[in-house]
Design an enzyme around this catalytic site. Structure first.
Site, PDB file in Angstrom:
ATOM      1  N   HIS A   1     -30.958 -24.386  35.713  1.00 29.01           N
ATOM      2  CA  HIS A   1     -30.729 -23.499  36.853  1.00 29.01           C
ATOM      3  C   HIS A   1     -31.012 -24.249  38.152  1.00 29.01           C
ATOM      4  O   HIS A   1     -31.787 -25.218  38.169  1.00 29.01           O
ATOM      5  CB  HIS A   1     -31.624 -22.261  36.758  1.00 29.01           C
ATOM      6  CG  HIS A   1     -31.255 -21.351  35.633  1.00 29.01           C
ATOM      7  ND1 HIS A   1     -31.697 -20.049  35.568  1.00 29.01           N
ATOM      8  CD2 HIS A   1     -30.485 -21.538  34.532  1.00 29.01           C
ATOM      9  CE1 HIS A   1     -31.218 -19.470  34.478  1.00 29.01           C
ATOM     10  NE2 HIS A   1     -30.493 -20.359  33.824  1.00 29.01           N
TER      11      HIS A   1
ATOM     12  N   GLU B   1     -32.792 -23.550  40.784  1.00 24.73           N
ATOM     13  CA  GLU B   1     -34.194 -23.611  41.202  1.00 24.73           C
ATOM     14  C   GLU B   1     -34.977 -24.632  40.376  1.00 24.73           C
ATOM     15  O   GLU B   1     -35.776 -25.404  40.915  1.00 24.73           O
ATOM     16  CB  GLU B   1     -34.859 -22.229  41.064  1.00 24.73           C
ATOM     17  CG  GLU B   1     -34.235 -21.145  41.901  1.00 24.73           C
ATOM     18  CD  GLU B   1     -33.143 -20.367  41.187  1.00 24.73           C
ATOM     19  OE1 GLU B   1     -32.826 -19.258  41.651  1.00 24.73           O
ATOM     20  OE2 GLU B   1     -32.585 -20.850  40.163  1.00 24.73           O
TER      21      GLU B   1
ATOM     22  N   CYS C   1     -34.137 -15.872  38.265  1.00 26.92           N
ATOM     23  CA  CYS C   1     -34.385 -15.213  36.981  1.00 26.92           C
ATOM     24  C   CYS C   1     -35.875 -15.343  36.649  1.00 26.92           C
ATOM     25  O   CYS C   1     -36.599 -16.077  37.325  1.00 26.92           O
ATOM     26  CB  CYS C   1     -33.515 -15.854  35.898  1.00 26.92           C
ATOM     27  SG  CYS C   1     -34.068 -17.508  35.408  1.00 26.92           S
TER      28      CYS C   1
END
Length: 157
Positions: free
Chosen positions: A53, A55, A83
């Protein structure tokens, strides 16, 4: 530089990854002391890595660059609400502040396999000290989602 400048960097990074077909329309960057430390985009598809992801990639790059796993005093900018996995990484890295654009429900509507647990709830349940700024530049971040939707080779996962 201000929040808007750094969010634009995250949006540009998300565009770059989406255009390359690396993954979904997500970008992030880590800033500390007013300086851009690292940026990342989603690489789930490009690297066949479900943890790729934006991040996570930005945090990994920042930790490598600063040679530490603690990012206290840093801000992470994310085009979409993180998430649970990404918020946990933000918390564990001791990032002080999170700024995000669209919400998790926006990407769930696009078909992504999201757990509908909002960051404010995770923060409260986990008693996390991370400061939040939500729906920041939401219109521009939604534009990134729209750009991704226009791509002929997009995939949801």
């Amino acid at each position: 530089m201000k929040d808007a400048s750094f969010m634009r960097i995250a949006i540009k990074e998300g565009c770059r990854g989406a255009k390359r077909g690396d993954g979904g329309p997500f970008g992030a960057c880590v800033v500390k002391g007013g300086r851009l430390i690292a940026r990342g985009h989603n690489t789930v598809l490009g690297k066949n890595d479900p943890t790729g992801h934006a991040e996570i990639n930005a945090i990994r790059a920042a930790c490598r660059k600063l040679k530490t796993y603690i990012l206290k005093g840093a801000t992470i900018y994310s085009t979409t609400e993180p998430c649970p996995m990404c918020f946990a990484a933000i918390h564990w890295a001791k990032i002080s502040r999170l700024v995000y654009g669209t919400c998790i429900k926006d990407v769930k509507k696009l078909g992504f396999n999201e757990l509908l647990i909002p960051v404010p709830r995770l923060k409260k349940l986990g008693k996390s000290p991370v400061r939040l700024k939500s729906s920041f530049m939401r219109k521009e971040c939604k534009g990134l989602l729209g750009y991704w939707q226009s791509l002929p080779y997009k995939k949801v996962y």
